[in-house]
Design an enzyme around this catalytic site. Structure first.
Site, PDB file in Angstrom:
ATOM      1  N   LEU A  86       0.835  -1.206   0.000  1.00 29.25           N
ATOM      2  CA  LEU A  86       0.000   0.000   0.000  1.00 29.25           C
ATOM      3  C   LEU A  86       0.872   1.259   0.000  1.00 29.25           C
ATOM      4  O   LEU A  86       2.061   1.193   0.328  1.00 29.25           O
ATOM      5  CB  LEU A  86      -0.917  -0.029   1.232  1.00 29.25           C
ATOM      6  N   PRO A  87       0.250   2.413  -0.314  1.00 29.64           N
ATOM      7  CA  PRO A  87       1.082   3.585  -0.589  1.00 29.64           C
ATOM      8  C   PRO A  87       1.769   4.274   0.601  1.00 29.64           C
ATOM      9  O   PRO A  87       2.843   4.821   0.418  1.00 29.64           O
ATOM     10  CB  PRO A  87       0.121   4.575  -1.258  1.00 29.64           C
ATOM     11  N   THR A 117       6.406   0.102   1.768  1.00 27.12           N
ATOM     12  CA  THR A 117       7.551   0.792   2.369  1.00 27.12           C
ATOM     13  C   THR A 117       6.995   1.861   3.301  1.00 27.12           C
ATOM     14  O   THR A 117       6.322   2.794   2.851  1.00 27.12           O
ATOM     15  CB  THR A 117       8.427   1.464   1.288  1.00 27.12           C
ATOM     16  N   LYS A 192      15.280  -1.785   4.258  1.00 31.72           N
ATOM     17  CA  LYS A 192      14.781  -1.208   2.998  1.00 31.72           C
ATOM     18  C   LYS A 192      15.141   0.285   2.903  1.00 31.72           C
ATOM     19  O   LYS A 192      15.625   0.763   1.883  1.00 31.72           O
ATOM     20  CB  LYS A 192      13.262  -1.416   2.934  1.00 31.72           C
ATOM     21  N   LYS A 267       9.747   9.962  -1.176  1.00 26.21           N
ATOM     22  CA  LYS A 267       9.020   9.338  -0.059  1.00 26.21           C
ATOM     23  C   LYS A 267       9.973   8.506   0.805  1.00 26.21           C
ATOM     24  O   LYS A 267       9.995   8.635   2.031  1.00 26.21           O
ATOM     25  CB  LYS A 267       7.900   8.443  -0.609  1.00 26.21           C
TER      26      LYS A 267
HETATM   27  P1  NAD Z   1       0.533   2.228  -6.409  1.00 30.45           P
HETATM   28  O1  NAD Z   1       0.064   3.594  -6.055  1.00 30.45           O
HETATM   29  O2  NAD Z   1       0.686   1.869  -7.846  1.00 30.45           O
HETATM   30  O3  NAD Z   1      -0.413   1.114  -5.732  1.00 30.45           O
HETATM   31  C1  NAD Z   1      -0.997   1.234  -4.479  1.00 30.45           C
HETATM   32  C2  NAD Z   1      -2.406   0.653  -4.578  1.00 30.45           C
HETATM   33  O4  NAD Z   1      -2.976   0.611  -3.260  1.00 30.45           O
HETATM   34  C3  NAD Z   1      -3.333   1.497  -5.437  1.00 30.45           C
HETATM   35  O5  NAD Z   1      -3.896   0.692  -6.459  1.00 30.45           O
HETATM   36  C4  NAD Z   1      -4.392   1.987  -4.460  1.00 30.45           C
HETATM   37  O6  NAD Z   1      -5.679   2.132  -5.040  1.00 30.45           O
HETATM   38  C5  NAD Z   1      -4.363   0.877  -3.432  1.00 30.45           C
HETATM   39  N1  NAD Z   1      -4.971   1.200  -2.144  1.00 30.45           N
HETATM   40  C6  NAD Z   1      -5.049   2.413  -1.525  1.00 30.45           C
HETATM   41  N2  NAD Z   1      -5.697   2.274  -0.351  1.00 30.45           N
HETATM   42  C7  NAD Z   1      -6.029   0.960  -0.215  1.00 30.45           C
HETATM   43  C8  NAD Z   1      -6.701   0.190   0.773  1.00 30.45           C
HETATM   44  N3  NAD Z   1      -7.164   0.744   1.893  1.00 30.45           N
HETATM   45  N4  NAD Z   1      -6.865  -1.138   0.576  1.00 30.45           N
HETATM   46  C9  NAD Z   1      -6.394  -1.728  -0.548  1.00 30.45           C
HETATM   47  N5  NAD Z   1      -5.756  -1.053  -1.529  1.00 30.45           N
HETATM   48  C10 NAD Z   1      -5.568   0.280  -1.366  1.00 30.45           C
HETATM   49  O7  NAD Z   1       1.934   2.052  -5.645  1.00 30.45           O
HETATM   50  P2  NAD Z   1       3.071   0.965  -5.908  1.00 30.45           P
HETATM   51  O8  NAD Z   1       4.094   1.517  -6.835  1.00 30.45           O
HETATM   52  O9  NAD Z   1       2.437  -0.350  -6.212  1.00 30.45           O
HETATM   53  O10 NAD Z   1       3.767   0.950  -4.470  1.00 30.45           O
HETATM   54  C11 NAD Z   1       3.126   0.357  -3.362  1.00 30.45           C
HETATM   55  C12 NAD Z   1       4.115   0.298  -2.200  1.00 30.45           C
HETATM   56  O11 NAD Z   1       5.290  -0.404  -2.604  1.00 30.45           O
HETATM   57  C13 NAD Z   1       4.588   1.657  -1.698  1.00 30.45           C
HETATM   58  O12 NAD Z   1       4.724   1.616  -0.312  1.00 30.45           O
HETATM   59  C14 NAD Z   1       5.937   1.812  -2.380  1.00 30.45           C
HETATM   60  O13 NAD Z   1       6.812   2.682  -1.668  1.00 30.45           O
HETATM   61  C15 NAD Z   1       6.439   0.378  -2.380  1.00 30.45           C
HETATM   62  N6  NAD Z   1       7.414   0.055  -3.430  1.00 30.45           N
HETATM   63  C16 NAD Z   1       7.216   0.474  -4.692  1.00 30.45           C
HETATM   64  C17 NAD Z   1       8.169   0.151  -5.661  1.00 30.45           C
HETATM   65  C18 NAD Z   1       7.973   0.611  -7.096  1.00 30.45           C
HETATM   66  O14 NAD Z   1       8.938   0.535  -7.872  1.00 30.45           O
HETATM   67  N7  NAD Z   1       6.788   1.055  -7.497  1.00 30.45           N
HETATM   68  C19 NAD Z   1       9.288  -0.596  -5.342  1.00 30.45           C
HETATM   69  C20 NAD Z   1       9.439  -1.050  -4.028  1.00 30.45           C
HETATM   70  C21 NAD Z   1       8.493  -0.721  -3.066  1.00 30.45           C
END
Ligand code: NAD
Length: 320
Positions: A86-87, A117, A192, A267
């Site tokens: 989640l975000p 994260t 991380k 972030k």
């Molecule tokens: P994203 O914004 O694409 O996806 C997050 C999803 O969570 C969205 O689809 C959103 O609608 C959903 N969401 C929001 N509230 C929710 C809830 N209450 N219940 C269920 N779903 C909900 O973000 P992402 O790129 O997939 O990143 C997600 C996490 O992973 C973050 O913490 C980010 O820091 C971490 N991360 C991302 C990457 C990357 O390269 N994108 C790499 C490593 C870690």
């Protein structure tokens, strides 16, 4: 509410694990990372029920074998394991500890794995409440980006009880190839954030120094060859060179698109800075990196890969 298919359970049990193994997985957050991760778990024969407030995300996951739920409560009903990505801190805390959240609606003994994260205090907070309610919580953030999520080549760094980590492995192995148990709850997040601050600093340093060498008239390719065979070599020079056209697979060579977004780097650096502040660990370079990536974001390039900082420095040179 969608029912969980018993026929499929038998297939998994015989293919992968003992009959006592976890088979039903709830997946929360089907975004850029979670969409692929949930699909990869489903691909291995687990029953995956996903929840995301975005209808588009749910529909895309459904095409990859993930059953849709309309709430967290519905997703976790009957689940042996819950995985979330989640975000933000707030979204994770609400999803786990809110009235409609995971801890309240999951069954006793459920294994809860959060791969978002977040600040290391977030998993610590959830762990205590979950334990009181008879549920097992572990933090397991990931490295490897969207490509790693798609190709099931992520690295997981987990914090929490060793037995929970071991129990999580059959699920984590559907999504990644490297799995580390880093220590007590929250230590996955510490690992991380430490990794990402160092990646942010070396990325910025590579951009700055390559820009200087190129401005002095060096052929960019010759300069990169020198660096990659000298003491300044790093992941940033070898794999993720910020100068376009030198490493074909680096985001810089595709207009800085489809990489690790600058806004996500900001972030993570902010989370790492807060963590350092809490223990008064000096982070002079981390602080400068945070500011510089923030400038990239404020100029409207938050969606570009974080190596876009090279472009910013390069434009500064042209403007002088
Ligand atoms: P994203 O914004 O694409 O996806 C997050 C999803 O969570 C969205 O689809 C959103 O609608 C959903 N969401 C929001 N509230 C929710 C809830 N209450 N219940 C269920 N779903 C909900 O973000 P992402 O790129 O997939 O990143 C997600 C996490 O992973 C973050 O913490 C980010 O820091 C971490 N991360 C991302 C990457 C990357 O390269 N994108 C790499 C490593 C870690």
């Amino acid at each position: 509410m969608a029912s969980r298919g018993t026929q499929c359970f038998l297939t998994i049990a015989s293919r992968h694990y003992s009959s006592k193994a976890d088979k039903n997985v709830a997946f929360l957050g089907l975004g850029n990372m979670g969409g692929f991760m949930a699909a990869n778990i489903a691909k291995k024969g687990f029953n995956v029920r996903g929840y995301d407030p975005s209808k588009e995300a749910l529909a895309a996951a459904a095409k990859n074998g993930v059953t849709s739920a309309t709430s967290i409560a519905e997703a976790v009903d009957g689940a042996d394991v819950v995985v979330s990505i989640l975000p933000s801190n707030k979204v994770v805390l609400d999803a786990y500890l809110g009235d409609d959240g995971v801890v309240k609606h999951s069954a006793k003994g459920t294994l809860l794995i959060d791969s978002s994260t977040v600040d290391p205090n977030v998993p610590k907070q959830i762990f205590g409440v979950a334990q009181e309610a008879g549920k097992n919580f572990t933090d397991a953030p990931v490295s490897g980006g969207v490509m790693g999520a798609q190709n099931a080549t992520l690295a997981f760094m987990a914090g929490g009880r060793k037995e929970d980590f071991e129990r999580s492995l059959p699920i984590l192995q559907c999504m990644g190839i490297k799995h580390f148990h880093c220590g007590e709850i929250g230590s996955g997040q510490v690992a991380k954030l430490t990794n990402n601050m160092l990646m942010g600093i070396t990325g910025m340093a590579t951009a700055e120094c390559m820009n200087m060498g190129i401005k002095m008239g060096l052929n960019p390719k010759v300069l990169l060859d020198v660096l990659n065979n000298s003491s300044a070599r790093s992941w940033s020079t070898e794999v993720y060179c910020p100068v376009p056209g030198l490493v074909p697979t680096a985001p810089s060579s595709r207009n800085y698109d489809n990489g690790f977004k600058n806004e996500l780097m900001v972030k993570d650096l902010e989370l790492a800075s807060n963590m350092a502040l809490g223990i008064r660990s000096p982070i002079p370079l981390g602080a400068v990196a945070t500011q510089l990536y923030r400038v990239v974001q404020s100029r409207g390039f938050g969606q570009k890969d974080f190596s876009y900082v090279f472009k910013l420095l390069n434009e500064e040179v042209k403007n002088n």
